[in-house]
Design a protein around this motif. Structure first.
Motif, PDB file in Angstrom:
ATOM      1  N   GLN A  58       3.555  -0.317  -8.535  1.00 39.61           N
ATOM      2  CA  GLN A  58       3.815  -0.303  -7.104  1.00 39.61           C
ATOM      3  C   GLN A  58       2.574   0.136  -6.345  1.00 39.61           C
ATOM      4  O   GLN A  58       1.722   0.855  -6.882  1.00 39.61           O
ATOM      5  CB  GLN A  58       4.975   0.627  -6.785  1.00 39.61           C
ATOM      6  N   ALA A  59       2.478  -0.272  -5.117  1.00 40.80           N
ATOM      7  CA  ALA A  59       1.377   0.146  -4.264  1.00 40.80           C
ATOM      8  C   ALA A  59       1.335   1.674  -4.215  1.00 40.80           C
ATOM      9  O   ALA A  59       2.371   2.326  -4.099  1.00 40.80           O
ATOM     10  CB  ALA A  59       1.536  -0.421  -2.868  1.00 40.80           C
ATOM     11  N   GLY A  60       0.117   2.207  -4.342  1.00 44.26           N
ATOM     12  CA  GLY A  60      -0.062   3.653  -4.351  1.00 44.26           C
ATOM     13  C   GLY A  60      -0.117   4.259  -5.748  1.00 44.26           C
ATOM     14  O   GLY A  60      -0.575   5.399  -5.912  1.00 44.26           O
ATOM     15  N   ASP A  61       0.331   3.519  -6.753  1.00 44.24           N
ATOM     16  CA  ASP A  61       0.282   4.009  -8.124  1.00 44.24           C
ATOM     17  C   ASP A  61      -1.146   3.998  -8.657  1.00 44.24           C
ATOM     18  O   ASP A  61      -2.054   3.401  -8.065  1.00 44.24           O
ATOM     19  CB  ASP A  61       1.144   3.142  -9.048  1.00 44.24           C
ATOM     20  N   SER A  62      -1.327   4.625  -9.801  1.00 45.37           N
ATOM     21  CA  SER A  62      -2.593   4.581 -10.533  1.00 45.37           C
ATOM     22  C   SER A  62      -2.377   3.865 -11.856  1.00 45.37           C
ATOM     23  O   SER A  62      -1.263   3.829 -12.392  1.00 45.37           O
ATOM     24  CB  SER A  62      -3.114   5.995 -10.803  1.00 45.37           C
ATOM     25  N   ARG A  67     -11.912   4.035  -5.265  1.00 43.92           N
ATOM     26  CA  ARG A  67     -10.602   3.886  -5.904  1.00 43.92           C
ATOM     27  C   ARG A  67     -10.705   3.529  -7.377  1.00 43.92           C
ATOM     28  O   ARG A  67      -9.781   3.792  -8.145  1.00 43.92           O
ATOM     29  CB  ARG A  67      -9.775   2.805  -5.204  1.00 43.92           C
ATOM     30  N   ASP A 106      -7.024   3.887  -8.788  1.00 39.87           N
ATOM     31  CA  ASP A 106      -6.157   4.775  -8.010  1.00 39.87           C
ATOM     32  C   ASP A 106      -5.703   4.089  -6.728  1.00 39.87           C
ATOM     33  O   ASP A 106      -6.347   3.156  -6.242  1.00 39.87           O
ATOM     34  CB  ASP A 106      -6.900   6.068  -7.661  1.00 39.87           C
ATOM     35  N   ASN A 107      -4.587   4.581  -6.177  1.00 39.50           N
ATOM     36  CA  ASN A 107      -4.080   4.077  -4.906  1.00 39.50           C
ATOM     37  C   ASN A 107      -4.072   2.546  -4.893  1.00 39.50           C
ATOM     38  O   ASN A 107      -4.694   1.913  -4.029  1.00 39.50           O
ATOM     39  CB  ASN A 107      -4.918   4.623  -3.747  1.00 39.50           C
ATOM     40  N   MET A 108      -3.354   1.988  -5.827  1.00 41.61           N
ATOM     41  CA  MET A 108      -3.386   0.535  -5.997  1.00 41.61           C
ATOM     42  C   MET A 108      -2.798  -0.174  -4.785  1.00 41.61           C
ATOM     43  O   MET A 108      -1.865   0.326  -4.133  1.00 41.61           O
ATOM     44  CB  MET A 108      -2.646   0.146  -7.265  1.00 41.61           C
ATOM     45  N   LYS A 109      -3.357  -1.358  -4.526  1.00 40.57           N
ATOM     46  CA  LYS A 109      -2.953  -2.163  -3.381  1.00 40.57           C
ATOM     47  C   LYS A 109      -2.538  -3.554  -3.854  1.00 40.57           C
ATOM     48  O   LYS A 109      -3.010  -4.015  -4.898  1.00 40.57           O
ATOM     49  CB  LYS A 109      -4.124  -2.291  -2.403  1.00 40.57           C
ATOM     50  N   ASP A 169      -5.080  -5.874  -5.219  1.00 46.36           N
ATOM     51  CA  ASP A 169      -5.649  -5.633  -6.547  1.00 46.36           C
ATOM     52  C   ASP A 169      -4.990  -6.519  -7.606  1.00 46.36           C
ATOM     53  O   ASP A 169      -5.418  -6.518  -8.769  1.00 46.36           O
ATOM     54  CB  ASP A 169      -5.471  -4.169  -6.956  1.00 46.36           C
ATOM     55  N   SER A 197       4.330  -4.443  -3.229  1.00 50.45           N
ATOM     56  CA  SER A 197       4.222  -3.643  -1.991  1.00 50.45           C
ATOM     57  C   SER A 197       5.526  -2.913  -1.689  1.00 50.45           C
ATOM     58  O   SER A 197       6.519  -3.106  -2.341  1.00 50.45           O
ATOM     59  CB  SER A 197       3.859  -4.554  -0.825  1.00 50.45           C
TER      60      SER A 197
END
Length: 127
Positions: free
Chosen positions: A13-17, A67, A84-87, A90, A127
């Motif tokens: 999910q977005a925000g995961d690492s 990131r 980090d902080n996946m979007k 990515d 997202s």
């Protein structure tokens, strides 16, 4: 010959690492530069991060600075990419690459300079 195998991809999910791994075998002593590239659907394969194997110099695409972190484990022949902080942007297939050439910028950014590639690992960010 250097054989490369990527692992660690998946659906996040977005925000995961996420940490991707690249396991190397074969003539690993000959490699001097390694990198991560990614290819999103319908787009060119692009450089995201690279490093010189002995000196540890690191290089990043401007789009991922802050990131993404590329590093190696001194106890083995593996290379890693911490994201980090996946979007959602990515989302791509991530490839590990190696070269017997010792490169710095801008040559380390070019996929043409890497004769050895892994099969890729899919990363999907929702997202």
């Amino acid at each position: 010959q250097v054989k490369l195998i990527e692992s660690g991809g998946g659906l996040v999910q977005a925000g995961d690492s996420l940490r991707l791994s690249c396991a190397a075998s074969g003539r690993t002593f000959s490699r001097k530069s390694m990198a991560w590239f990614r290819q999103a659907p319908g787009k060119e394969r692009e450089f995201v991060a690279g490093m010189t194997w002995s000196g540890g110099n690191e290089y990043y695409a401007n789009s991922v600075k802050g990131r993404f972190a590329i590093f190696r484990d001194p106890n083995d022949d593996n290379m890693y990419l911490e994201i980090d902080n996946m979007k959602p942007e990515d989302t791509a297939v991530y490839y590990c690459a190696a070269s017997e050439g010792l490169y710095s910028a801008p040559y380390i950014y070019s996929r043409d300079n890497y004769p050895y590639w892994g099969q890729g690992t899919q990363v999907t960010v929702s997202s």
